[in-house]
Scaffold this active site. Structure first.
Site, PDB file in Angstrom:
ATOM      1  N   HIS A 196      52.946  45.342   9.959  1.00 19.55           N
ATOM      2  CA  HIS A 196      52.074  45.938  10.979  1.00 19.55           C
ATOM      3  C   HIS A 196      50.989  44.944  11.411  1.00 19.55           C
ATOM      4  CE1 HIS A 196      49.665  49.401  12.686  1.00 19.55           C
ATOM      5  NE2 HIS A 196      48.732  48.484  12.542  1.00 19.55           N
ATOM      6  N   GLU A 197      50.248  44.454  10.433  1.00 16.64           N
ATOM      7  CA  GLU A 197      49.153  43.529  10.765  1.00 16.64           C
ATOM      8  C   GLU A 197      49.707  42.249  11.373  1.00 16.64           C
ATOM      9  OE1 GLU A 197      46.264  44.628  10.883  1.00 16.64           O
ATOM     10  OE2 GLU A 197      46.683  46.463   9.750  1.00 16.64           O
ATOM     11  N   HIS A 256      50.032  42.637  15.012  1.00 12.72           N
ATOM     12  CA  HIS A 256      48.768  42.358  15.722  1.00 12.72           C
ATOM     13  C   HIS A 256      48.578  40.848  15.850  1.00 12.72           C
ATOM     14  CE1 HIS A 256      47.230  46.412  15.916  1.00 12.72           C
ATOM     15  NE2 HIS A 256      47.135  46.566  14.608  1.00 12.72           N
ATOM     16  N   HIS A 279      50.553  39.405  18.590  1.00 11.75           N
ATOM     17  CA  HIS A 279      49.947  39.771  19.874  1.00 11.75           C
ATOM     18  C   HIS A 279      48.851  38.756  20.243  1.00 11.75           C
ATOM     19  CE1 HIS A 279      48.466  43.506  22.389  1.00 11.75           C
ATOM     20  NE2 HIS A 279      48.944  42.550  23.143  1.00 11.75           N
TER      21      HIS A 279
END
Ligand SMILES: [Zn+2]
Length: 713
Positions: free
Chosen positions: A505-506, A509, A512
């Site tokens: 998940h992290e 980010h 991104h």
């Protein structure tokens, strides 16, 4: 010792205004400004690889003076924009503003990153001291009428300026942000707004500090081995070490950190021990002591309402949501309402099964919240023959990290090269250079894995440097932070499946931020609406659990054997058993946040009554607490998620829809879709969330894939 330091931060307007009389052709010259200042490593030139912060040279004491100095520099830059005698243009106002404050953001980004991940008393004090000054500084700029006059003048000519799409979007966003910040307020109202902002910033710092102390102060000490039941060897080892650290000669200590409390609640047969730990967690910030957060909450919610009203909004939620994809509280309640009835029904069904299981075991008394996780594991073992600890050896953290890297390689051809000599804020950190397949430098990724007292709870990503491309391409530097169980003497850090998911998940980010390719940093990377930002992170959780991706990395740390397909099937079946609980726990917190922040009139209830009423209204059952109760709801009272915790669900609509699209093609690495997906990441926040999504899939998002995924259809 004083020395002369070269800081190349100022926009060319500063230089231009100094130089204009003599030379009219200097517009393209990159200016440099000499500032005389003390020997502070934060302000000196960073001659490190790729310009990462020189953490090895920075002392905690260096931050406050450096931030103050950087504020002064920023003020000067702003003055040059405001007092420019030329008429306002896009370049001399909007772009000049955009490229100002680089020194301040570089210093404060480093400060806030370290403050969250490796704090100490000096840093905590520094944050208390500097946060209100930073808020006041940002207010000075955003509420500056003379500056806004120039912005408005450019905005009013926007049709005739021949701007690119991104330039036009920057202009519109800048204008809107100033209006939202309150620049049109006058006199007393403007002063009151500044006071409110300053106070909110102090309160939110205090909330976070109280929470960290309340979390660290708590201890459950166990001296009898029987109370520990079937606990995994790694948890036994870490709790033995914890007990020693806390001054016990023998025994086991459990804490409120997730890697300690969760496995304890899942495996300890001691009902009393579970209840103590469970309530210890649930009462953080609500113990009527010096660390109590209740008064802070009442003051914050009332100030937020007052601020929203000053700015012409009915409620804080109306104010916040107007710049999100959702736009209004009604849209958020509507989404929550579409899932809540199925979720609570599912949780009630699970509760019945759990309570029966407890009874069957001959345990007297009412089934309680602190029993939930324990009997979930029992049912998982009985019905699905599944025990979470069986899977941990397949999720050794280095293997999971490599899995994330391999996935990025499969999708985007990215490579990761460790930089062992890069300066770090803690020895546990790992730093990687990120490269394209052809070796082009993309950026730098800092990863900080293990839980420790100096780190706040949870997992997060932040940016030490945002990508931009105004006067040359500036590559991003991003961080990932986790609270994974540290390795012990004998065992490496073995993650639960959920923790492995968190890593991906992290990392989503981080991608991104890393893959951003825009002109302006305020529109780059993760600078997207709050309810869009969790989309690129959550979508990674879909890939990480696909059998063909698991085969890449989920390998037993001792034997190297890939996690067996039957174990994955068992795990998926077992995980779906508790889906109702997870959704309800999360959604209850989303409702609680919306309740606090949709207030249109002053609240007269105390915090606990308010919370109870809000939960009764949706029919939450007693055995489940919201994932965050008000007094430890850091997301909304000391993070940036007020009226925004629903964002995970909003983004989940997007990520489930996206992944279903990949699945439809029969290839989860479908090159055509992957390319479009990367283009969306690269666009950062240079378009609205709706536009980004439409450009990606050519249509609006659909909710059906999420309902299906959750088993709610
Ligand atoms: Zn996230």
């Amino acid at each position: 010792m004083n020395k002369l330091i070269l800081v190349t931060v100022l926009s060319f307007f500063l230089f231009q205004s100094c130089k204009k009389e003599a030379d009219n052709t200097s517009n393209n010259t990159k200016p440099e400004i000499n500032i005389e200042m003390s020997d502070n490593p934060l302000l000196a030139e960073w001659d490190t690889s790729f310009g990462v912060p020189p953490f090895n040279k920075i002392q905690s004491e260096d931050y406050v003076p450096a931030i103050r100095e950087a504020i002064q520099v920023h003020n000067k830059e702003i003055s040059f924009i405001v007092y420019n005698t030329e008429a306002a243009t896009f370049e001399n106002t909007i772009e000049a503003l955009e490229t100002s404050g680089l020194l301040l953001s570089r210093v404060s980004n480093a400060f806030f990153a370290v403050n969250s991940a490796n704090t100490n008393d000096v840093l905590k004090e520094a944050r208390k001291e500097i946060s209100p000054e930073l808020t006041a500084h940002s207010d000075e700029i955003r509420l500056n009428s003379a500056l806004f006059k120039r912005i408005k003048s450019v905005y009013e000519q926007k049709e005739n300026l021949d701007l690119s799409t991104e330039e036009l979007y920057l202009l519109e966003e800048t204008y809107k942000n100033y209006v939202r910040a309150g620049v049109n307020l006058e006199g007393e109202n403007k002063e009151r707004l500044k006071e409110i902002n300053k106070r909110l910033s102090e309160l939110s710092t205090n909330f976070g500090d109280n929470l960290l102390d309340e979390t660290n102060d708590f201890e459950l000490y166990v001296s009898e081995k029987e109370e520990l039941g079937n606990m995994s060897a790694s948890l036994l080892a870490s709790s033995t070490e914890e007990a020693k650290k806390r001054g016990h000669e023998s025994g086991w200590s459990f804490t409120l950190q997730r890697p300690s409390i969760n496995p304890f609640l899942q495996t300890s047969p001691s009902r009393e021990g579970r209840e103590t730990l469970f309530q210890g967690y649930a009462l953080r910030g609500n113990n009527d002591n010096a660390k109590d957060n209740k008064a802070i909450i009442l003051e914050m919610t009332s100030l937020r309402l007052e601020k929203a009203n000053l700015l012409g909004f009915k409620s804080h939620a109306d104010y916040v949501l107007s710049k999100n994809m959702s736009q209004t509280p009604e849209a958020v309640y509507d989404l929550l309402g579409q899932l809540w009835p199925s979720a609570i029904e599912m949780a009630k069904k699970d509760r019945k099964a759990l309570a029966e299981m407890m009874k069957k075991e001959g345990v007297e008394g009412d089934f309680r919240g602190s029993d939930w996780r324990y009997y979930v594991e029992k049912i998982r073992a009985e019905r699905y023959n599944f025990n979470e600890d069986e899977t941990r050896p397949y999720f050794e953290f280095t293997a999971v990290r490599e899995g994330a890297f391999m996935l990025a390689d499969k999708l985007f051809g990215m490579k990761f090269k460790e930089m062992p000599d890069a300066p770090k804020w803690h020895e546990d950190q790992q730093v990687f250079e990120v490269l394209e397949a052809d070796g082009t430098h993309i950026g730098v990724l800092y990863m900080d894995f293990f839980t420790r007292e100096s780190k706040r709870g949870g997992a997060w990503m932040n940016e030490l440097r945002m990508q931009s491309n105004v006067d040359g391409f500036v590559t991003p530097i991003v961080t990932n932070n986790f609270n994974f169980p540290p390795p012990t003497k004998d065992t490496p850090s073995l993650l639960s499946f959920g923790e492995a998911q968190t890593l991906f998940h992290e990392f989503g980010h981080a991608l991104h931020g890393l893959l951003s390719n825009v002109k302006y940093r305020s529109l780059s990377g993760t600078n997207v609406p709050r309810d869009f930002v969790e989309f690129p992170s959550q979508v990674m959780e879909n890939w990480m659990s696909e059998p063909e991706v698991l085969a890449l990395y989920a390998k037993h740390y001792q034997t190297g054997e890939v996690i067996p397909a039957e174990m994955i099937e068992k795990m998926n079946a077992a995980n779906s058993f508790n889906e109702g609980f997870r959704t309800v726990e999360y959604m209850a917190a989303a409702y609680l946040d919306m309740n606090w922040h949709s207030l249109t009139e002053a609240n007269t209830k105390d915090v606990i009554t308010f919370e109870k009423d809000a939960m009764d209204k949706i029919g939450l059952i007693d055995e489940i607490y919201p994932r965050y109760r008000s007094t430890y709801y850091a997301h909304i009272f000391s993070g940036g998620y007020s009226a925004g915790y629903y964002s995970y669900l909003w983004s989940e609509v997007l990520d489930a829809d996206t992944f279903a699209e990949f699945k439809k093609t029969g290839d989860i690495f479908n090159p055509e879709l992957t390319e479009k997906y990367r283009a969306m990441l690269a666009a950062g926040g240079s378009k609205s969330g709706e536009e980004l999504y439409k450009d990606f899939l050519g249509r609006n998002p659909e909710i059906e894939p999420l309902l299906k995924k959750k088993g709610f259809e």
